[in-house]
Scaffold this active site. Structure first.
Site, short mmCIF file in Angstrom:
data_model
loop_
_atom_site.label_atom_id
_atom_site.label_comp_id
_atom_site.label_asym_id
_atom_site.label_seq_id
_atom_site.Cartn_x
_atom_site.Cartn_y
_atom_site.Cartn_z
N HIS A 262 59.42 107.73 15.24
CA HIS A 262 57.57 107.96 15.92
C HIS A 262 57.86 109.05 15.62
CE1 HIS A 262 53.76 107.86 16.79
NE2 HIS A 262 53.36 106.55 17.29
N ASP A 316 55.88 98.41 14.66
CA ASP A 316 55.66 97.62 13.70
C ASP A 316 56.96 97.08 13.32
OD1 ASP A 316 52.96 98.54 12.81
OD2 ASP A 316 53.67 100.48 12.59
N1 CMC Z 1 64.66 105.95 9.51
C1 CMC Z 1 65.81 106.72 9.38
N2 CMC Z 1 65.36 108.17 9.71
C2 CMC Z 1 64.48 108.32 10.39
C3 CMC Z 1 63.15 107.89 9.99
C4 CMC Z 1 63.68 106.67 10.04
N3 CMC Z 1 62.30 105.23 9.74
N4 CMC Z 1 62.36 108.97 10.56
C5 CMC Z 1 62.69 109.32 11.31
N5 CMC Z 1 63.75 109.78 10.67
C6 CMC Z 1 65.10 111.12 10.95
C7 CMC Z 1 64.54 111.93 9.30
O1 CMC Z 1 65.44 111.55 8.08
C8 CMC Z 1 64.81 113.51 9.91
O2 CMC Z 1 66.28 113.64 10.67
P1 CMC Z 1 66.71 114.72 9.51
O3 CMC Z 1 66.68 115.83 10.88
O4 CMC Z 1 68.34 114.38 9.69
O5 CMC Z 1 66.46 115.81 8.63
C9 CMC Z 1 64.30 113.16 12.03
O6 CMC Z 1 64.70 112.21 12.05
C10 CMC Z 1 63.34 113.93 11.79
O7 CMC Z 1 62.39 113.11 11.15
P2 CMC Z 1 60.71 113.90 10.37
O8 CMC Z 1 60.67 113.01 9.43
O9 CMC Z 1 60.65 114.57 11.13
O10 CMC Z 1 60.04 113.53 12.10
P3 CMC Z 1 58.46 112.47 12.07
O11 CMC Z 1 58.17 113.12 13.48
O12 CMC Z 1 57.90 114.22 10.63
O13 CMC Z 1 58.15 110.93 12.00
C11 CMC Z 1 57.12 108.92 10.93
C12 CMC Z 1 57.26 110.72 12.05
C13 CMC Z 1 56.67 107.83 11.92
C14 CMC Z 1 56.50 109.33 9.82
C15 CMC Z 1 59.21 108.52 10.38
O14 CMC Z 1 59.61 108.52 11.99
C16 CMC Z 1 58.95 107.64 10.09
O15 CMC Z 1 58.67 107.52 8.35
N6 CMC Z 1 59.17 106.59 9.56
C17 CMC Z 1 58.78 104.67 9.06
C18 CMC Z 1 57.81 104.48 9.56
C19 CMC Z 1 57.12 104.29 10.38
O16 CMC Z 1 57.68 102.79 10.56
N7 CMC Z 1 55.76 104.73 10.18
C20 CMC Z 1 54.88 102.99 12.03
C21 CMC Z 1 55.71 104.79 12.81
S1 CMC Z 1 54.67 103.70 13.84
C22 CMC Z 1 52.88 103.61 14.08
C23 CMC Z 1 51.98 104.31 14.24
O17 CMC Z 1 51.64 104.04 15.74
O18 CMC Z 1 50.90 104.74 13.39
#
Ligand code: CMC
Length: 379
Positions: A262, A316
């Site tokens: 998240h 989710d």
């Molecule tokens: N699975 C595996 N690795 C992950 C995941 C995941 N779901 N989410 C983040 N990471 C890793 C990412 O690869 C990165 O690793 P590294 O630093 O080694 O490159 C690190 O964690 C930080 O990731 P980020 O992309 O900078 O994090 P973010 O804050 O931009 O992303 C997110 C947040 C929700 C987009 C992401 O966690 C994601 O894509 N999750 C899966 C989709 C999901 O479940 N979304 C629903 C969110 S909850 C509903 C809502 O409130 O809207």
């Protein structure tokens, strides 16, 4: 004097609005609506009471809650033109495309669509909240070749929705499971779709436009589309034996595991805790234990592999198991999120309009300058 603008990709470190709707402490895993902890609301409140809370910034008296419920129930039904539009929608349409289009259409049937003022916006919020479930449930019936089931004003929102969807009154336990999901998804700070709604309403456009914008934004798999992706993933995994190789394989390829991580929570998503207990109960009541066990196995593997990065299950993850167990098709999951979040989107729009200022950030231009125009014939 205004401070020098700072480029902030994804606006992760930008505070773009003040709100009294919800408070999030991502490090501690806290979510409150108007000061009330989400867990206590999920355990004790109802969706309709949560709507009152978000719209009025306080809990209602019994009489106030009854009055709001009556107003919502009086708006369950759709204008005839929207019933016709459901009939005309392609059966193959993704429900979120359908929902975005038909919610927008509601605006054309509301004589108050462009009326401003707090009272008119509250009435439009009630209509949007009340009519959206009728659209979702009856589109699902239409695409399955089933006759419409008209809304029943004697029922609360969760019961009425399931009654329309399935053509049969749900058990109290199943209706309660949906009600809990609706409470948990109602609001969440300045998430992407709420921000989008606030941007639209800040131009002094109308409620229908703002909610249509929000639905389009919610649809993306990085936001509301994630619970549908979770269910696809569980189906793809298929068996308990396949959980570990599947998850570890994805992580090795640096693919994301849907339903985890998240932008704000770097601790356990507070919405996921109670939902997990609830998912277990409802999965066992409905013969979906295997799905729940696969989910907890995924959680264990993720804990060992990536919890150190602050990646935990989000709302989710267990809502997918819950929705599946209560008989909602997986491509309707994001619509269920919209059904609930309309309460928060409308609360934020009404909040934005008090002391409104147009939301208009800047972009950092990274292209060339001073090019000489060459006519098309000479290019
Ligand atoms: N699975 C595996 N690795 C992950 C995941 C995941 N779901 N989410 C983040 N990471 C890793 C990412 O690869 C990165 O690793 P590294 O630093 O080694 O490159 C690190 O964690 C930080 O990731 P980020 O992309 O900078 O994090 P973010 O804050 O931009 O992303 C997110 C947040 C929700 C987009 C992401 O966690 C994601 O894509 N999750 C899966 C989709 C999901 O479940 N979304 C629903 C969110 S909850 C509903 C809502 O409130 O809207």
């Amino acid at each position: 004097m205004t401070a020098a603008p700072v480029f902030d990709k994804g606006l992760a470190n930008t505070v773009a609005a003040e709100t009294q709707c919800s408070f999030i402490d991502g490090a501690k895993g806290v979510l409150e609506y108007v000061g009330y902890d989400i867990d206590s609301l999920a355990r004790n409140s109802t969706f309709e009471e949560t709507v009152f809370l978000l719209w009025n910034r306080r809990l209602p008296t019994k009489a106030e809650l009854d009055a709001l419920c009556a107003e919502i129930r009086a708006e369950y039904d759709l204008p005839e033109g929207v019933w016709q539009a459901i009939r005309a929608t392609p059966r193959t349409a993704h429900p979120m495309h359908m929902l975005r289009t038909l919610v927008s259409m509601l605006g054309m049937h509301d004589h108050e669509a462009d009326a401003d003022g707090a009272d008119a916006n509250r009435r439009k919020s009630i209509r949007l909240l009340a009519k959206t479930p009728t659209i979702i449930a009856n589109f699902d019936r239409h695409r399955k070749g089933k006759p419409f089931v008209r809304p029943d004003a004697s029922m609360d929102m969760a019961t009425n929705f399931l009654n329309m969807l399935n053509g049969a009154r749900p058990t109290a336990a199943v209706a309660k499971a949906l009600d809990v999901c609706l409470i948990l998804h109602a609001d969440h700070g300045l998430n992407a779709s709420t921000f989008a709604a606030r941007v639209t309403i800040s131009t002094l456009s109308d409620m229908y436009s703002a909610i249509t914008t929000a639905i389009g934004t919610l649809k993306g798999p990085l936001h509301g589309g994630a619970n549908e992706e979770v269910m696809h993933m569980l189906n793809e995994i298929g068996t308990m034996d396949n959980v570990e190789p599947y998850i570890k394989g994805r992580l090795a390829r640096k693919d994301r595991i849907m339903g985890f991580g998240h932008r704000v929570y770097k601790a356990y998503d507070p919405r996921a805790g109670y939902l997990k207990t609830f998912a277990k109960q409802i999965a066992s009541d409905t013969g979906n234990e295997r799905l729940y066990e696969m989910s907890t196995r995924i959680e264990d593997i993720m804990k060992a592999e990536v919890a150190a990065k602050g990646i935990y299950p989000n709302v989710d993850f267990y809502s997918a198991t819950t929705y599946h167990s209560i008989g909602i098709d997986l491509d309707l999951f994001t619509c269920m999120f919209a059904f609930s979040r309309i309460s928060g989107w409308t609360a934020h729009c009404m909040e934005q309009l008090v002391g409104n200022r147009l939301i208009r950030p800047m972009a950092e231009y990274t292209g060339p300058h001073g090019l000489t125009y060459v006519t098309i014939a000479s290019r």
